[in-house]
Design an enzyme around this catalytic site. Structure first.
Site, PDB file in Angstrom:
ATOM      1  N   HIS A 172       1.155  -1.656   0.095  1.00 50.22           N
ATOM      2  CA  HIS A 172      -0.108   0.349   0.064  1.00 50.22           C
ATOM      3  C   HIS A 172       0.611   1.487   0.480  1.00 50.22           C
ATOM      4  O   HIS A 172       1.846   1.366   1.270  1.00 50.22           O
ATOM      5  CB  HIS A 172      -1.189  -0.334   1.639  1.00 50.22           C
ATOM      6  N   GLU A 206       2.124  -4.726  11.503  1.00 51.52           N
ATOM      7  CA  GLU A 206       0.977  -3.315  11.221  1.00 51.52           C
ATOM      8  C   GLU A 206       2.721  -2.627  12.248  1.00 51.52           C
ATOM      9  O   GLU A 206       2.556  -2.868  13.729  1.00 51.52           O
ATOM     10  CB  GLU A 206      -0.310  -3.475  11.809  1.00 51.52           C
TER      11      GLU A 206
END
Length: 1219
Positions: free
Chosen positions: A906, A1088
């Site tokens: 991303h 994350e």
């Protein structure tokens, strides 16, 4: 007889008296064919007396197992005596008044509601008794809100008309009118009841009761307003109220109460009027009537008056909600919500969002849909806020995969072995025999560090290692490019057979650049830019190579073997020029006082050994972008040096969001104050360059830049629109743009008005980043967290669900912040997070390759494939060279387990690249821990899975317009080449029985704090669907938890409590789940990293920076070393002294309270409409988490700020000295 009985009762204890009375009453009910009215009246009167005077009596009657309520209700249902009925109703009223919700619930569970409603119906048919009706409605009004089916029961029993008729007949009787209105208010909660009552005149009736300011009967006014607000949730009733002009009437009444209630004693009445307006404006006709009645101006002025009084915040908040709702919905001021850039795909998908966009008619591009259905849906969403959490949890449970057969990993290649042979060339380490290498088995001495100059990244101070000569392939040598600026001596790699030596110092004292920029030169330059050809039609300030000599006020004094000037590398092939800080064209009166006069370019290479501005320029010339960028952003050229100070999470001032929204509403109320001037427009290629001193200048035409349009709203306020992802019409979050022409000390407000996510960490202390060129020349070349009055909220811009392909949420959100610049006419850059471009990655990889020690480190840098945009996708291999070319050593080399890492799928998650940078630098470092790690594993790394998205400033997608992390199940070789071939590498390893021990995909998280992992577990997935995981017949190794546990102990930013190991249906096509399910990698993770900061551990209360992110990448590597020790203790060959220290540093003592931690929701409360303004400070704070970062006792070296690697080196040095 009665006197004797009474005398007997007085002699009994209290609890015996009530029990005796209830027993007598029960006996009368069962034995007498017809109740004895006298005895019943007498006993109920005695019970009423005890209930009124003794709490013990009330408790005993409603205690668990007591039959008191059944006896009382049975008597009430069967008696026809008026006084007995009134006595029992008073008893019930005493019970429900003093006992709270538990006693009311007990009364409801015993069937009290239908009995009372039947009594109401029966009493209405007879001559109504006022006392009976008052007490009966009082009891019903208290029971109704606790009985979920109260409205249905009332409608079935025919009680609606009874209460409504009583209201009509007793408008002048406040004593009976008040309880009837209270019951009517409860009836209206049911939508069917509201329609029924509206048809029977309830709307007109209730509006008769409301009126202007009056100190009498304020309770009636409040209850009637509440009932009106409930009635207006029906569209039929709302339209009836609009047709009769009640909107204007309500505004007039509100103004009157606002004007006369100077002591604010009747705030609830004023809020009740606002609640009525809020319900009516749920429909389009209501909003129009509100605006026509000048409601926006009335509520705006009254709310401004109320802001000074904190207790009136509910009025201000509700007023703002109404005004925001009535603010006309607008489409974004864009020709299309599709990206301003277009890229033609080699294959057109037949389905999916990209196909929908391509086939979408132009007129459906972005239609604002204001139908009443949609409006009511939004209104219901707000009204149901209390139950929304339960609904969300149900949705999450539905998303969890419950099919055991689907959960079980089923390793399958899906591609033939012949097809997978194409990946053999990416694994030369499995076939290399090293016969052409001069390898000598040299055992490192303790305290002596072999190898390269890469420094271990930590968030503390780190001292560099001294290099040592390396052994090369026969006949080869290291060829280092001569750089414009001299690198410190400890970074130079000694080379074999060099005839000349490179001096360790420059001829003059410490310079931060090899040349100075003359002020006259800087004044004429615009910005760093690239031109494909050296022509005369360059943009203003473009300088050709032949003119470069005149720009250098001081020649380079760096010794090179070549005779060319050090500055030539900046001007080869394309012309490159540095931009001035005076972009507006204003020349300072005093040249000597100019910020650039005598300034030198910052040499970040001193602090960043793998950053080379000249090399960056050469690399970016070959980077292919859809817009064909020809400019370079200063921060990417200069580089980013992490600041030496920590940046705390910003404390949000009370009322900031409310203030910002009020300023937005002013745009409609005072339109003449709005400039509304476009100052930057990417959709207009011929947009003129503005040359005005009082207007900011914007630019985003550089790699990873994203700013589509800038509109000046007020003198110092700008609305900004970011570009959607290419071949998409959404995913607006990432921004990166340049601002110039500012004045000092002036607060500039920036509003990014087309964000899409419903919440953001900008609401919880996160700040955007700014890079100042003046500061970089200071030299302070770093990104800094800046901005005040930061908030994130829903705005009045909208998009149709048709245009977005059914995407959730039609409204856009605004991220607003205020910045004050320190330097006049500076050039500053703002970004969502620390930028990390594709060209930066390629530069870092080339520097790592040129600086590593080939005898110690096996390093390969290949291009996996070409992206849609024509850019290469790098793949890196890192491990330790075998000790020698003997068979035993080569065999051990080939059989090391693989660690497979990927990142940056991303583009907007730039923090993942900084974590990857920390991993790469640690693996290439000379740390003993890094060497042991290389000797234990082979690292195969794809550091950027989405180069095209990164280059072109996308937030989530590639050029195909699709989220690449949802394509792992069936990637298309033409549309998703990087995913197709990365999966091919993993499939090849599985085919040759080298399945990776660990797979980890680095990501960033926009809504949560800390760093955490998502993994895959069958039992934990079943456990979270309320299933019986213990009875599951799947045998599962808990080894997937080992690495997260280790990281929670050694990485300060890591939080185990935020980790989740649940497999969701919506994530079945992600890398983590596919690698786990199809390739059988048990330790398959997504890691994350927060974009904001930490709320636990060492960094609690601090925003995360590149230091901390790189440290996390290094700690991940250390965690893998611990994992190796735990999984293969026999094969682990760390020196005993190092093992002891590593054990002290990493030893886990984590206690997990539950089998798993399933955290899908945000770590902050969502900003619902009702919470949007009152929750100005985060009241719902997270529970304190145990700080697990310091497992070992703090030592002297720790207190002095040494990193873990330094602790290891210090210990080894001490061991060596002792020997």
């Amino acid at each position: 007889m009665n006197k004797t009985k009474a005398a007997t009762e007085k002699c009994l204890p209290n609890h015996s008296r009530i029990a005796s009375l209830l027993l007598q009453l029960e006996k009368i009910n069962t034995e007498s064919s017809a109740m004895d009215p006298d005895n019943t009246r007498y006993i109920t009167a005695k019970i009423l007396h005890l209930a009124q005077t003794q709490e013990k009596t009330r408790k005993e009657m409603t205690a668990k197992g007591s039959t008191g309520l059944e006896v009382i209700l049975f008597t009430l249902e069967n008696t026809r005596d008026l006084q007995t009925t009134i006595n029992i109703l008073n008893i019930l009223n005493e019970l429900v008044s003093a006992g709270g919700g538990r006693r009311i619930s007990a009364l409801i569970s015993k069937g009290g509601t239908p009995i009372l409603l039947q009594l109401l119906l029966r009493a209405s048919k007879e001559s109504p008794n006022e006392e009976l009706m008052v007490i009966l409605h009082s009891v019903l009004a208290k029971m109704g809100p606790k009985d979920k089916k109260f409205g249905i029961k009332a409608r079935i029993n025919g009680a609606l008309s009874v209460s409504l008729n009583l209201v009509k007949q007793n408008l002048q009787n406040p004593k009976l009118l008040l309880p009837c209105l209270q019951v009517l208010r409860v009836y209206c909660i049911n939508s069917v009841n509201a329609v029924f009552l509206g048809k029977n005149g309830a709307v007109e009736l209730l509006f008769k009761i409301t009126g202007p300011f009056c100190k009498k009967n304020t309770s009636l006014m409040k209850v009637s307003l509440d009932a009106i607000a409930a009635l207006m949730k029906s569209k039929t009733n709302a339209r009836k109220a609009i047709d009769r002009g009640y909107v204007e009437g309500l505004l007039t009444i509100y103004m009157d109460w606002h004007r006369h209630d100077t002591r604010h004693r009747h705030m609830l009445i004023r809020k009740g009027i606002l609640q009525c307006l809020k319900s009516i404006t749920n429909i389009k006709l209501g909003r129009k009537a509100f605006i026509d009645a000048n409601g926006m101006k009335i509520l705006y002025n009254t709310s401004q008056d109320c802001q000074a009084v904190r207790t009136l915040d509910p009025l201000v908040n509700t007023s703002n909600l109404i005004m925001r709702k009535c603010f006309p919905k607008n489409r974004l001021p864009l020709p299309t919500i599709k990206s301003s850039y277009h890229f033609s795909l080699p294959v057109i998908p037949t389905s999916g969002p990209v196909a929908q966009i391509i086939n979408m008619p132009p007129e459906v591009d972005d239609v604002v849909d204001e139908s009443d259905d949609n409006d009511d849906a939004e209104a219901e969403a707000e009204a149901d806020a209390e139950t929304e959490d339960d609904h969300d949890q149900a949705v999450k449970n539905e998303d969890i995969e419950t099919d055991i057969n689907k959960l079980k990993p089923r390793p399958e290649l899906c591609r033939s072995l012949d097809d997978l042979k194409m990946y053999e060339r990416f694994f030369p380490e499995l076939f290399e025999d090293f016969q052409e290498f001069d390898l000598v088995a040299i055992e490192p001495k303790p305290g002596v560090h072999i190898g390269g100059p890469i420094i271990v990244p930590t968030a503390g101070e780190e001292q560099p290692d001294k290099p040592r000569n390396g052994m090369m392939r026969k006949g080869s040598r290291i060829a280092l490019e001569h750089e414009c600026n001299k690198r410190p001596g400890f970074l130079d790699m000694p080379k074999k057979d060099h005839g000349t030596s490179v001096p360790h110092t420059m001829s003059e004292p410490d310079r931060s650049s090899c040349y100075y920029l003359n002020h006259e030169v800087v004044r004429d330059l615009d910005r760093l830019s690239l031109q494909k050809t050296s022509t005369n039609n360059c943009k203003n300030g473009c300088i050709s190579a032949k003119d470069k000599s005149s720009l250098l006020s001081q020649p380079c004094n760096k010794y090179t073997q070549e005779s060319s000037s050090c500055g030539n590398s900046l001007f080869e092939k394309r012309s490159v020029h540095l931009g001035p800080l005076c972009c507006s064209g204003v020349v300072p009166e005093d040249e000597d006082s100019s910020p650039l006069s005598g300034q030198i370019l910052p040499e970040t290479g001193t602090f960043l050994p793998i950053h080379d501005p000249d090399l960056y320029i050469e690399i970016i010339k070959n980077t292919k972008s859809v817009p064909d960028y020809c400019e370079v952003a200063y921060p990417d050229y200069f580089g980013h040096v992490p600041p030496f100070f920590k940046e705390p999470i910003l404390e949000r001032p009370y009322g900031v969001q409310r203030t910002k929204i009020s300023q937005d509403i002013e745009r409609m109320i005072h339109p003449n104050d709005i400039i509304d001037r476009v100052v930057y427009d990417l959709d207009n290629p011929n947009f003129p360059d503005l040359d005005e001193s009082d207007v900011l200048k914007f630019n985003s035409k550089f790699e990873s830049g994203n700013l589509r349009k800038a509109i000046q709203i007020r003198k110092n306020e700008y609305d900004l629109i970011v570009n959607s992802d290419i071949n998409s019409n959404h995913y607006h979050q990432w921004f990166y743009f340049e601002v110039s022409g500012m004045k000092t000390g002036v607060p500039y407000r920036f509003n990014i008005i087309n964000c899409e996510k419903s919440n953001s960490q900008f609401n919880y202390g996160m700040q955007p980043l700014m890079y100042s060129v003046q500061e970089a020349l200071g030299p302070r070349p770093w990104w800094m967290r800046v901005g005040t009055d930061i908030c994130y909220y829903k705005n009045h811009f909208s998009r149709s669900s048709v245009a977005t392909g059914g995407q959730k949420g039609k409204s856009y959100y605004t991220m607003t912040f205020t910045a004050i610049f320190s330097h006049k006419d500076d050039v500053c850059y703002f970004a969502y997070h620390y930028p990390y471009t594709y060209s930066t990655l390629k530069m870092h990889l080339e520097k790592l390759e040129s600086l590593h020690n080939p005898q110690q480190i096996y390093y390969r840098h290949d291009m996996l494939c070409e992206t849609l945009g024509g850019n290469g996708c790098p793949v890196v291999t890192i491990t330790a060279m075998p000790e020698s070319n003997y068979y035993e050593h080569v065999y051990q080399f080939r059989n090391r387990p693989y660690i497979f890492l990927t990142s940056r799928v991303h583009p907007g998650e730039t923090n993942s690249s900084w974590v990857m940078k920390g991993t790469l630098e640690f693996l290439m470092s000379s740390s003993p821990t890094a060497q042991c790690l290389r000797e234990s594993y082979i690292f195969k790394i794809v550091p950027m899975l989405n180069p095209d998205g990164v280059i072109n400033g996308n937030h989530r997608c590639s050029l195909s317009g699709e989220d690449l992390n949802r394509q792992w199940q069936n990637p298309n070789v033409d549309l998703h080449p990087t995913i197709y071939h990365t999966k091919g590498l993993l499939q090849y390893l599985a085919a040759i029985k080298h399945v990776p021990l660990v797979y980890c995909d680095y990501h960033g998280h926009s809504r949560k704090k800390n760093v955490f992992m998502y993994g895959c577990s069958i039992k934990e997935t079943v456990w979270h669907t309320n299933g019986n995981a213990a009875s599951c017949d799947v045998i599962e190794d808990n080894g997937y938890r080992t690495l997260p546990k280790v990281l929670s102990q050694i990485a300060p930013a890591f939080s185990l409590t935020s980790c989740s190991f649940v497999v969701e249906k919506s994530k079945e096509s992600t890398a983590r789940v596919v690698v786990w399910r199809e390739l059988g990698v048990q330790r398959s993770y997504t890691m994350e990293s927060t974009l904001c900061g930490c709320d636990q551990g060492k960094y609690k209360g601090l925003q995360i920076g590149t230091k901390e992110l790189e440290e996390m990448g290094a700690k991940f590597c250390v965690g893998l070393l611990r994992l190796k020790r735990l999984t293969s203790p026999v094969e682990f060959s760390l020196p005993p002294s190092l093992l002891d220290i590593e054990n002290d540093l990493i030893e886990t003592s984590c206690n997990v309270a539950s089998p798993t931690t399933y955290v899908l929701e945000d770590d902050e409360p969502r900003f619902l409409e009702e919470v949007d303004y009152s929750a100005e400070s985060n009241d719902d704070a997270e529970p304190e988490l145990q700080d697990n970062t310091g497992v070992f006792e703090p030592s002297v070296v720790e207190e002095e700020g040494y990193s873990d690697s330094e602790v290891l080196r210090t210990h080894l040095s001490e061991q060596s000295n002792n020997i």
